[in-house]
Motif scaffolding. Sequence first.
Motif, PDB file in Angstrom:
ATOM      1  N   ALA A 222       0.837  -1.203   0.000  1.00 29.23           N
ATOM      2  CA  ALA A 222       0.000   0.000   0.000  1.00 29.23           C
ATOM      3  C   ALA A 222       0.875   1.257   0.000  1.00 29.23           C
ATOM      4  N   SER A 223       1.975   1.221   0.735  1.00 27.77           N
ATOM      5  CA  SER A 223       2.908   2.351   0.744  1.00 27.77           C
ATOM      6  C   SER A 223       3.505   2.564  -0.640  1.00 27.77           C
ATOM      7  N   ALA A 224       3.834   1.466  -1.315  1.00 31.75           N
ATOM      8  CA  ALA A 224       4.350   1.566  -2.682  1.00 31.75           C
ATOM      9  C   ALA A 224       3.285   2.131  -3.606  1.00 31.75           C
ATOM     10  N   GLY A 225       2.036   1.696  -3.406  1.00 34.91           N
ATOM     11  CA  GLY A 225       0.940   2.225  -4.214  1.00 34.91           C
ATOM     12  C   GLY A 225       0.762   3.713  -4.021  1.00 34.91           C
ATOM     13  N   LEU A 226       0.845   4.178  -2.778  1.00 30.90           N
ATOM     14  CA  LEU A 226       0.749   5.608  -2.488  1.00 30.90           C
ATOM     15  C   LEU A 226       1.864   6.388  -3.180  1.00 30.90           C
ATOM     16  N   TRP A 227       3.066   5.857  -3.084  1.00 31.08           N
ATOM     17  CA  TRP A 227       4.239   6.502  -3.697  1.00 31.08           C
ATOM     18  C   TRP A 227       4.030   6.649  -5.196  1.00 31.08           C
ATOM     19  N   PHE A 228       3.584   5.574  -5.858  1.00 33.66           N
ATOM     20  CA  PHE A 228       3.472   5.664  -7.305  1.00 33.66           C
ATOM     21  C   PHE A 228       2.228   6.424  -7.734  1.00 33.66           C
ATOM     22  N   GLU A 229       1.147   6.346  -6.983  1.00 35.92           N
ATOM     23  CA  GLU A 229      -0.045   7.105  -7.369  1.00 35.92           C
ATOM     24  C   GLU A 229       0.213   8.609  -7.332  1.00 35.92           C
ATOM     25  N   THR A 230       1.061   9.050  -6.409  1.00 36.54           N
ATOM     26  CA  THR A 230       1.421  10.468  -6.379  1.00 36.54           C
ATOM     27  C   THR A 230       2.189  10.850  -7.645  1.00 36.54           C
TER      28      THR A 230
ATOM     29  N   ILE B 120       2.717  -0.602 -15.441  1.00 42.26           N
ATOM     30  CA  ILE B 120       3.465  -1.563 -14.623  1.00 42.26           C
ATOM     31  C   ILE B 120       2.972  -1.525 -13.184  1.00 42.26           C
ATOM     32  N   ALA B 121       2.897  -0.326 -12.610  1.00 42.22           N
ATOM     33  CA  ALA B 121       2.458  -0.199 -11.221  1.00 42.22           C
ATOM     34  C   ALA B 121       1.019  -0.678 -11.054  1.00 42.22           C
ATOM     35  N   GLU B 122       0.150  -0.270 -11.964  1.00 41.74           N
ATOM     36  CA  GLU B 122      -1.267  -0.610 -11.820  1.00 41.74           C
ATOM     37  C   GLU B 122      -1.519  -2.095 -11.995  1.00 41.74           C
ATOM     38  N   GLU B 123      -0.876  -2.705 -12.980  1.00 41.58           N
ATOM     39  CA  GLU B 123      -1.207  -4.101 -13.274  1.00 41.58           C
ATOM     40  C   GLU B 123      -0.560  -5.077 -12.289  1.00 41.58           C
ATOM     41  N   ILE B 124       0.611  -4.739 -11.747  1.00 42.35           N
ATOM     42  CA  ILE B 124       1.216  -5.612 -10.735  1.00 42.35           C
ATOM     43  C   ILE B 124       0.342  -5.638  -9.481  1.00 42.35           C
ATOM     44  N   LEU B 125      -0.045  -4.467  -8.987  1.00 35.80           N
ATOM     45  CA  LEU B 125      -0.935  -4.429  -7.824  1.00 35.80           C
ATOM     46  C   LEU B 125      -2.275  -5.087  -8.126  1.00 35.80           C
ATOM     47  N   ASP B 126      -2.778  -4.892  -9.342  1.00 39.82           N
ATOM     48  CA  ASP B 126      -4.068  -5.453  -9.721  1.00 39.82           C
ATOM     49  C   ASP B 126      -4.069  -6.978  -9.653  1.00 39.82           C
ATOM     50  N   SER B 127      -2.951  -7.607 -10.006  1.00 38.09           N
ATOM     51  CA  SER B 127      -2.875  -9.070  -9.950  1.00 38.09           C
ATOM     52  C   SER B 127      -3.091  -9.567  -8.530  1.00 38.09           C
ATOM     53  N   PHE B 128      -2.417  -8.937  -7.571  1.00 39.01           N
ATOM     54  CA  PHE B 128      -2.598  -9.323  -6.171  1.00 39.01           C
ATOM     55  C   PHE B 128      -4.028  -9.051  -5.710  1.00 39.01           C
ATOM     56  N   GLN B 129      -4.554  -7.901  -6.074  1.00 44.74           N
ATOM     57  CA  GLN B 129      -5.859  -7.504  -5.547  1.00 44.74           C
ATOM     58  C   GLN B 129      -7.005  -8.315  -6.134  1.00 44.74           C
ATOM     59  N   ARG B 130      -6.889  -8.721  -7.375  1.00 43.08           N
ATOM     60  CA  ARG B 130      -7.926  -9.587  -7.944  1.00 43.08           C
ATOM     61  C   ARG B 130      -7.994 -10.922  -7.203  1.00 43.08           C
TER      62      ARG B 130
END
Length: 292
Positions: free
Chosen positions: A72-80, A157-167
């Motif tokens: 989640a911290s990585a997601g916050l970093w990249f979403e910014t 890259i950021a969106e689809e890697i996280l998406d794999s885990f979240q699905r």
Amino acid sequence: MEARELTAERLLESSLRTSYDPIVEIDWSAPPEPGRYWLPPERSSLYGTPLWDGLTEEQRIELTKHEVASAASAGLWFETILMEMLIRQYYDSDPTSRHAQYALTEVADECRHSIMFGRLIEAMGCPVYPASPFDHALGRWLKATARGPHMYASILIAEEILDSFQREIMGDDTLQPLIRMVSRIHVVEEARHVRYAREELARQVTAAGPLRSAYARIVIARAAYSIAGRLVHPRVYAAVGIRPRDGQAAARANPRFQETLRWSASRVSSYLGDLGLVRGPARLLWSRAGLV
């Protein structure tokens, strides 16, 4: 341009139908349910290692909680970074175009997602796991300069890697309800972002010349390397009494976690590969990141 506008119009309509306010949709006051993992245990970075075997069931659950907080911290970093790149693109766009208007809609989505991830970390009682000073500086450079193929590829890259885990998480009713709900909201809204980025990336690649494409491949590979390295911060292991350097070394050598990394990146690496963006010297960085 007509196809670009048509896609944006459809995404805007979809945003009206299925957008969520996580502050309202999620019960942040609900306590965690005893005995439930935050991540499928087989996706933990230490699963299958002697360090994992030495942990109690409670410690294993705690480790997955901190691994989720790290992601989640990585997601916050990249979403910014993503939001700043989209706003910079919008600055030079026609504000009457649907393509530009969808960029703003995506920024609004990412604002809510960032609040959601921040609330998630707080609700779990975990620290924020920050980027390294080098990656922090690299992110500052990327958000200030990225445009064209490497901008949209980095977003994917950021969106689809996280998406794999979240699905996988959202469909697993053995996991904590909080992380399942966060994952469900993120997956629904990110599906639009992925389509927007994929179609625009294909157009950008077609328009790029050989020198620009070669440069983009290197920047994209370095972004992939940083994103993969940010998923599990070394300090998560201290939460269960493992020295960070020992946990990090075990994770890097763990064939199960190596397979998890390749699985998480399989869709995006395949798509970028089809566009010619994962080859030559850049592929070495993808390999070092454990994504191919």
